[in-house]
Design an enzyme around this catalytic site. Structure first.
Site, PDB file in Angstrom:
ATOM      1  N   PRO A 170       0.763  -1.089   0.056  1.00 10.89           N
ATOM      2  CA  PRO A 170       0.242  -0.133   0.099  1.00 10.89           C
ATOM      3  C   PRO A 170       0.816   1.300  -0.133  1.00 10.89           C
ATOM      4  O   PRO A 170       1.820   1.362   0.715  1.00 10.89           O
ATOM      5  CB  PRO A 170      -0.845  -0.227   1.360  1.00 10.89           C
ATOM      6  CG  PRO A 170      -0.890  -1.555   1.511  1.00 10.89           C
ATOM      7  CD  PRO A 170       0.389  -2.066   1.094  1.00 10.89           C
ATOM      8  N   ASN A 171       0.422   2.248  -0.805  1.00  9.21           N
ATOM      9  CA  ASN A 171       0.996   3.719  -0.770  1.00  9.21           C
ATOM     10  C   ASN A 171       2.242   3.687  -1.845  1.00  9.21           C
ATOM     11  O   ASN A 171       2.748   4.753  -1.986  1.00  9.21           O
ATOM     12  CB  ASN A 171       1.148   4.245   0.478  1.00  9.21           C
ATOM     13  CG  ASN A 171      -0.280   4.331   1.222  1.00  9.21           C
ATOM     14  OD1 ASN A 171      -1.176   4.758   0.573  1.00  9.21           O
ATOM     15  ND2 ASN A 171      -0.408   3.802   2.292  1.00  9.21           N
ATOM     16  N   ARG A 183       5.305  11.081  -2.437  1.00  7.75           N
ATOM     17  CA  ARG A 183       4.818  10.816  -1.013  1.00  7.75           C
ATOM     18  C   ARG A 183       6.053  10.898  -0.102  1.00  7.75           C
ATOM     19  O   ARG A 183       7.145  10.387  -0.023  1.00  7.75           O
ATOM     20  CB  ARG A 183       4.304   9.417  -0.890  1.00  7.75           C
ATOM     21  CG  ARG A 183       4.273   8.756   0.482  1.00  7.75           C
ATOM     22  CD  ARG A 183       4.068   7.368   0.363  1.00  7.75           C
ATOM     23  NE  ARG A 183       3.764   6.809   1.800  1.00  7.75           N
ATOM     24  CZ  ARG A 183       3.998   5.480   2.089  1.00  7.75           C
ATOM     25  NH1 ARG A 183       4.680   4.852   1.284  1.00  7.75           N
ATOM     26  NH2 ARG A 183       3.945   5.114   3.255  1.00  7.75           N
ATOM     27  N   TYR A 195      10.969   9.104   1.737  1.00 11.26           N
ATOM     28  CA  TYR A 195      11.031   7.890   0.890  1.00 11.26           C
ATOM     29  C   TYR A 195      11.870   8.197  -0.355  1.00 11.26           C
ATOM     30  O   TYR A 195      11.943   7.448  -1.330  1.00 11.26           O
ATOM     31  CB  TYR A 195       9.717   7.489   0.548  1.00 11.26           C
ATOM     32  CG  TYR A 195       9.018   6.922   1.828  1.00 11.26           C
ATOM     33  CD1 TYR A 195       9.493   5.837   2.400  1.00 11.26           C
ATOM     34  CD2 TYR A 195       7.739   7.583   2.158  1.00 11.26           C
ATOM     35  CE1 TYR A 195       8.654   5.262   3.708  1.00 11.26           C
ATOM     36  CE2 TYR A 195       7.352   7.175   3.372  1.00 11.26           C
ATOM     37  CZ  TYR A 195       7.662   6.052   3.978  1.00 11.26           C
ATOM     38  OH  TYR A 195       7.004   5.444   5.087  1.00 11.26           O
ATOM     39  N   ASN A 213       8.275  -5.231  -0.527  1.00 15.69           N
ATOM     40  CA  ASN A 213       8.134  -4.182   0.419  1.00 15.69           C
ATOM     41  C   ASN A 213       6.584  -3.998   0.603  1.00 15.69           C
ATOM     42  O   ASN A 213       5.997  -3.422  -0.121  1.00 15.69           O
ATOM     43  CB  ASN A 213       8.657  -2.764  -0.301  1.00 15.69           C
ATOM     44  CG  ASN A 213       8.714  -1.592   0.512  1.00 15.69           C
ATOM     45  OD1 ASN A 213       7.742  -1.740   1.711  1.00 15.69           O
ATOM     46  ND2 ASN A 213       9.234  -0.640   0.420  1.00 15.69           N
ATOM     47  N   ALA A 262       2.927  -0.325   5.139  1.00 13.30           N
ATOM     48  CA  ALA A 262       2.414  -0.653   6.268  1.00 13.30           C
ATOM     49  C   ALA A 262       1.958  -1.901   6.659  1.00 13.30           C
ATOM     50  O   ALA A 262       2.016  -2.345   8.072  1.00 13.30           O
ATOM     51  CB  ALA A 262       1.363   0.467   6.636  1.00 13.30           C
ATOM     52  N   ASP A 296       1.976 -15.441   6.910  1.00 11.70           N
ATOM     53  CA  ASP A 296       1.599 -17.199   6.609  1.00 11.70           C
ATOM     54  C   ASP A 296       1.740 -17.146   5.229  1.00 11.70           C
ATOM     55  O   ASP A 296       2.396 -18.261   4.816  1.00 11.70           O
ATOM     56  CB  ASP A 296       0.011 -17.191   7.068  1.00 11.70           C
ATOM     57  CG  ASP A 296      -0.113 -17.406   8.401  1.00 11.70           C
ATOM     58  OD1 ASP A 296       0.760 -17.894   8.972  1.00 11.70           O
ATOM     59  OD2 ASP A 296      -1.467 -17.417   8.751  1.00 11.70           O
ATOM     60  N   GLU A 354      12.822  -9.002   2.515  1.00 11.37           N
ATOM     61  CA  GLU A 354      11.994  -7.966   3.248  1.00 11.37           C
ATOM     62  C   GLU A 354      12.687  -6.598   2.721  1.00 11.37           C
ATOM     63  O   GLU A 354      13.704  -6.630   3.086  1.00 11.37           O
ATOM     64  CB  GLU A 354      11.480  -8.157   4.543  1.00 11.37           C
ATOM     65  CG  GLU A 354      10.752  -6.869   5.163  1.00 11.37           C
ATOM     66  CD  GLU A 354      10.775  -6.985   6.862  1.00 11.37           C
ATOM     67  OE1 GLU A 354      11.023  -8.045   7.257  1.00 11.37           O
ATOM     68  OE2 GLU A 354      10.081  -6.032   7.330  1.00 11.37           O
ATOM     69  N   HIS A 397      12.754  -2.325   2.604  1.00 14.15           N
ATOM     70  CA  HIS A 397      12.230  -1.076   2.831  1.00 14.15           C
ATOM     71  C   HIS A 397      12.953   0.168   2.395  1.00 14.15           C
ATOM     72  O   HIS A 397      14.237  -0.102   2.610  1.00 14.15           O
ATOM     73  CB  HIS A 397      12.069  -0.981   4.340  1.00 14.15           C
ATOM     74  CG  HIS A 397      10.969  -1.989   4.969  1.00 14.15           C
ATOM     75  ND1 HIS A 397       9.640  -1.981   4.912  1.00 14.15           N
ATOM     76  CD2 HIS A 397      11.677  -3.077   5.727  1.00 14.15           C
ATOM     77  CE1 HIS A 397       9.261  -3.055   5.592  1.00 14.15           C
ATOM     78  NE2 HIS A 397      10.109  -3.721   6.152  1.00 14.15           N
ATOM     79  N   SER A 448      12.819   3.144   3.956  1.00 15.75           N
ATOM     80  CA  SER A 448      13.396   4.059   5.187  1.00 15.75           C
ATOM     81  C   SER A 448      13.896   2.693   5.968  1.00 15.75           C
ATOM     82  O   SER A 448      13.913   1.491   5.676  1.00 15.75           O
ATOM     83  CB  SER A 448      12.413   4.575   5.826  1.00 15.75           C
ATOM     84  OG  SER A 448      11.148   3.642   6.267  1.00 15.75           O
ATOM     85  N   ARG A 503      12.190   4.498  13.199  1.00 12.52           N
ATOM     86  CA  ARG A 503      11.196   5.539  13.211  1.00 12.52           C
ATOM     87  C   ARG A 503      10.139   5.296  14.448  1.00 12.52           C
ATOM     88  O   ARG A 503      10.443   4.933  15.308  1.00 12.52           O
ATOM     89  CB  ARG A 503      10.492   5.391  11.944  1.00 12.52           C
ATOM     90  CG  ARG A 503      11.559   5.594  10.698  1.00 12.52           C
ATOM     91  CD  ARG A 503      10.852   5.390   9.163  1.00 12.52           C
ATOM     92  NE  ARG A 503       9.788   6.227   9.132  1.00 12.52           N
ATOM     93  CZ  ARG A 503       8.919   6.373   8.126  1.00 12.52           C
ATOM     94  NH1 ARG A 503       8.870   5.266   7.249  1.00 12.52           N
ATOM     95  NH2 ARG A 503       7.757   7.004   8.119  1.00 12.52           N
ATOM     96  N   ARG A 553       6.042   1.202  13.959  1.00 11.27           N
ATOM     97  CA  ARG A 553       6.899   0.516  12.715  1.00 11.27           C
ATOM     98  C   ARG A 553       7.796  -0.319  13.075  1.00 11.27           C
ATOM     99  O   ARG A 553       8.623  -0.856  12.308  1.00 11.27           O
ATOM    100  CB  ARG A 553       7.666   1.753  11.787  1.00 11.27           C
ATOM    101  CG  ARG A 553       6.505   2.571  11.124  1.00 11.27           C
ATOM    102  CD  ARG A 553       7.140   3.848  10.349  1.00 11.27           C
ATOM    103  NE  ARG A 553       6.551   4.791   9.927  1.00 11.27           N
ATOM    104  CZ  ARG A 553       5.480   5.190   9.336  1.00 11.27           C
ATOM    105  NH1 ARG A 553       5.300   4.051   8.278  1.00 11.27           N
ATOM    106  NH2 ARG A 553       4.779   5.969   8.960  1.00 11.27           N
TER     107      ARG A 553
HETATM  108  C1  DQA Z   1       8.210   1.307   4.151  1.00 11.10           C
HETATM  109  C2  DQA Z   1       8.128   1.476   5.565  1.00 11.10           C
HETATM  110  C3  DQA Z   1       6.641   1.323   6.239  1.00 11.10           C
HETATM  111  O1  DQA Z   1       6.651   1.649   7.693  1.00 11.10           O
HETATM  112  C4  DQA Z   1       5.730   2.368   5.548  1.00 11.10           C
HETATM  113  O2  DQA Z   1       4.460   2.022   6.073  1.00 11.10           O
HETATM  114  C5  DQA Z   1       5.737   2.368   4.156  1.00 11.10           C
HETATM  115  C6  DQA Z   1       7.048   2.221   3.441  1.00 11.10           C
HETATM  116  C7  DQA Z   1       9.564   1.766   3.470  1.00 11.10           C
HETATM  117  O3  DQA Z   1       9.857   1.271   2.484  1.00 11.10           O
HETATM  118  O4  DQA Z   1      10.296   2.365   4.145  1.00 11.10           O
HETATM  119  O5  DQA Z   1       4.813   2.420   3.321  1.00 11.10           O
HETATM  120  O6  DQA Z   1       7.782   0.127   3.980  1.00 11.10           O
END
Ligand code: DQA
Length: 146
Positions: free
Chosen positions: A10-11, A18, A23, A74, A77, A87, A98, A100, A102, A107, A111
């Site tokens: 998401p996002n 954003r 980011y 990635n 949230a 799962d 995994e 990210h 950031s 943070r 998070r």
């Molecule tokens: C994120 C870190 C997450 O906490 C956040 O909700 C994101 C981006 C990152 O790439 O740093 O949407 O996954």
């Protein structure tokens, strides 16, 4: 050729626009292109999907079972609360990264917990857009050593 699935939650479709102070200014397309360049050079096929919907990401991970050599994700949230993603990743047998942009560990309190961390091979966080290149380098090296 081994297939690597790159998932964005998401996002992340808003990257570049954003919160650029956190980011960066690179778009998701640019991040994916960085990853694809490393995959191509390593003789891998990169598939990518961004979704704002948890179930769509779960479906994609299930669809990777027995078909993809690695999943790089990635989860945005969803990292912090999606037991469904945890799962799904637990049920995927390949290499799992995994990723990210950031460093969530530095943070806000909420998070700092990743519910998927116990089910991945490794995590890359805090290196901004470079993380996409680093994640694919890690995957290519790991697959070559198997
Ligand atoms: C994120 C870190 C997450 O906490 C956040 O909700 C994101 C981006 C990152 O790439 O740093 O949407 O996954």
């Amino acid at each position: 050729m081994p297939v690597v699935l790159l998932l964005s939650g998401p996002n992340l479709n808003l990257l570049g626009d954003r919160e650029p102070d956190i980011y960066g200014t690179g778009t998701l397309d640019e991040c994916v292109a960085d990853a694809r360049a490393i995959a191509d050079a390593g003789g891998h096929v990169l598939e990518d999907l961004q979704s704002n919907h948890e179930g769509e990401l779960v479906d994609a991970i299930q669809g990777a079972r027995g078909r993809c050599a690695a999943v790089v994700i990635n989860p945005g949230a969803l990292t912090h609360y999606s037991f469904a993603l945890a799962d799904a990743l637990a049920a995927f047998d390949g290499v799992k990264v995994e990723l990210h942009l950031s460093n969530p560990a530095s943070r806000e309190e909420w998070r700092r917990r990743s519910v998927i961390a116990p089910y991945v091979t490794g995590t890359i966080a805090g290196f901004g857009r470079s993380g996409y290149r680093l994640a694919l380098e890690a995957v290519v090296e790991r697959l070559a050593s198997e």
